[in-house]
Design an enzyme around this catalytic site. Structure first.
Site, short mmCIF file in Angstrom:
data_model
loop_
_atom_site.label_atom_id
_atom_site.label_comp_id
_atom_site.label_asym_id
_atom_site.label_seq_id
_atom_site.Cartn_x
_atom_site.Cartn_y
_atom_site.Cartn_z
N ASP A 155 37.29 31.37 38.39
CA ASP A 155 38.11 32.50 38.82
C ASP A 155 37.82 32.75 40.30
O ASP A 155 36.80 33.35 40.65
CB ASP A 155 37.78 33.75 38.01
CG ASP A 155 38.27 33.68 36.56
OD1 ASP A 155 38.29 32.56 36.01
OD2 ASP A 155 38.62 34.73 36.00
N LYS A 218 45.80 36.02 38.39
CA LYS A 218 45.04 37.11 37.78
C LYS A 218 45.18 38.35 38.66
O LYS A 218 45.16 38.26 39.89
CB LYS A 218 43.57 36.68 37.66
CG LYS A 218 42.60 37.73 37.13
CD LYS A 218 41.21 37.11 37.05
CE LYS A 218 40.14 38.14 36.74
NZ LYS A 218 38.79 37.53 36.70
N LYS A 254 46.73 36.55 33.78
CA LYS A 254 45.53 37.25 33.32
C LYS A 254 45.44 38.64 33.97
O LYS A 254 45.08 38.75 35.14
CB LYS A 254 44.27 36.45 33.65
CG LYS A 254 42.96 37.15 33.22
CD LYS A 254 41.74 36.32 33.56
CE LYS A 254 40.44 37.08 33.26
NZ LYS A 254 39.23 36.27 33.60
#
Length: 318
Positions: A155, A218, A254
């Site tokens: 991430d 995300k 996400k």
């Protein structure tokens, strides 16, 4: 499915004339909050689906091998066995989507999950998380180390200044280099939407991230003042849909930060279904970034099965 998103050449024409009708997006988001709550077996089914999409996370300065081990045990056994048996779901292999930790704790998570005999992937934040205010060389080195330690998902966080100053070529190149550093590990690109200034910038950053080869986009690090919100989610999912129409590649979504209740989790699932379709409702294309969400989901399932809420000692700590 066309397979993993390889990215595209930088196409600034895709974002040069972007306009986001903010009042319309906000109105839609307000309507979402009024959706009826699911009850009974339907609620239980959606909650179990949510569990399989959770990135169970600990990102604290006081993380130790022992609390990472506890998190991994909870990742493998997210819902009490007797509750799953009552729902006839005990043999379905329900686990969370991934365990997410800092790079220094990746080895602890990998070894614990391996010892437990499960294949839950370990995700690591990297690239100067959470601020992104780190030299690019350091970001890339951190990514490579996390992968070397065994992380199968990375991430990364973008440099918000590149968005705020309109340096789209620089943003594309930075994310492209991060993708190369990830190698076979899948890359989720954190946009930190609460710090991008406008919904138009959220859309543009989403498109650039996907052009650069992101496997997921995300919303947030969870450390910003404003994290996952429905207006931002709508805009990002519209960008995902546009990218899919243009390229044939599906990119995951996400939301992360501030998602704490079972009701919120179900609402996000329903929104994804409405905007992107049921094919996105899998751990391969949808994740929920959360640290405390699982506790409330298990509490709601406990209530569904027993008719009462669990006492403090009756559910394992997540």
């Amino acid at each position: 499915m066309a397979g993993r998103n390889p990215g595209t050449e930088l196409e600034l024409g895709w974002i040069s004339k972007v306009y986001v009708n903010r009042p319309a997006v906000v109105r839609h988001a307000e309507q979402i909050k009024k959706w009826k709550t699911l009850k009974g077996n339907w609620q239980a089914a959606w909650l179990l689906k949510a569990v399989t999409c959770i990135d169970l996370t600990t990102l604290s300065g006081d993380d130790t091998p022992s609390n990472v081990q506890r998190l991994c045990f909870k990742a493998k056994h997210p819902i009490r066995e007797d509750l799953l048996k009552a729902l006839d779901m005990h043999d379905k292999g329900i686990t969370v989507g991934a365990v997410c930790v800092y790079p220094a704790r990746v080895s602890d998570a990998v070894s614990t999950l391996k010892a437990a005999g499960c294949n839950i992937p370990v995700a690591s934040v990297a690239a100067g998380f959470p601020s992104g205010q780190t030299p690019l060389e350091t970001k890339l080195a951190e990514i490579r180390l996390a992968v070397e330690y065994g992380a199968r998902e990375i991430d990364i966080v973008i440099s918000r200044s590149l968005v705020l100053t309109g340096q789209w070529e620089g943003l594309y190149e930075e994310i492209r280099l991060c993708r190369a550093a990830c190698g076979e590990a899948h890359m989720k690109t954190i946009l930190a939407t609460g710090e991008l200034g406008s919904l138009a910038n959220v859309y543009k950053a989403s498109m650039i991230a996907m052009m650069a080869g992101s496997d997921f986009i995300k919303t947030s690090t969870g450390k910003e003042v404003e994290n996952a919100t429905f207006p931002v989610g709508i805009v990002m999912m519209r960008a995902i849909k546009e990218f899919y129409w243009q390229t044939g590649y599906k990119v995951g979504f996400k939301p992360a930060g501030g998602i704490r209740t079972a009701k919120e989790a179900i609402t996000w699932l329903m929104l994804v279904k409405e905007e992107l379709g049921v094919e996105w409702l899998t751990p391969e294309l949808f994740r929920l970034g959360a640290s405390s969400l699982l506790g409330d989901i298990e509490q709601q399932i406990f209530y569904h099965v027993t008719g009462s809420y669990a006492l403090q000692h009756e559910l394992a700590m997540a």
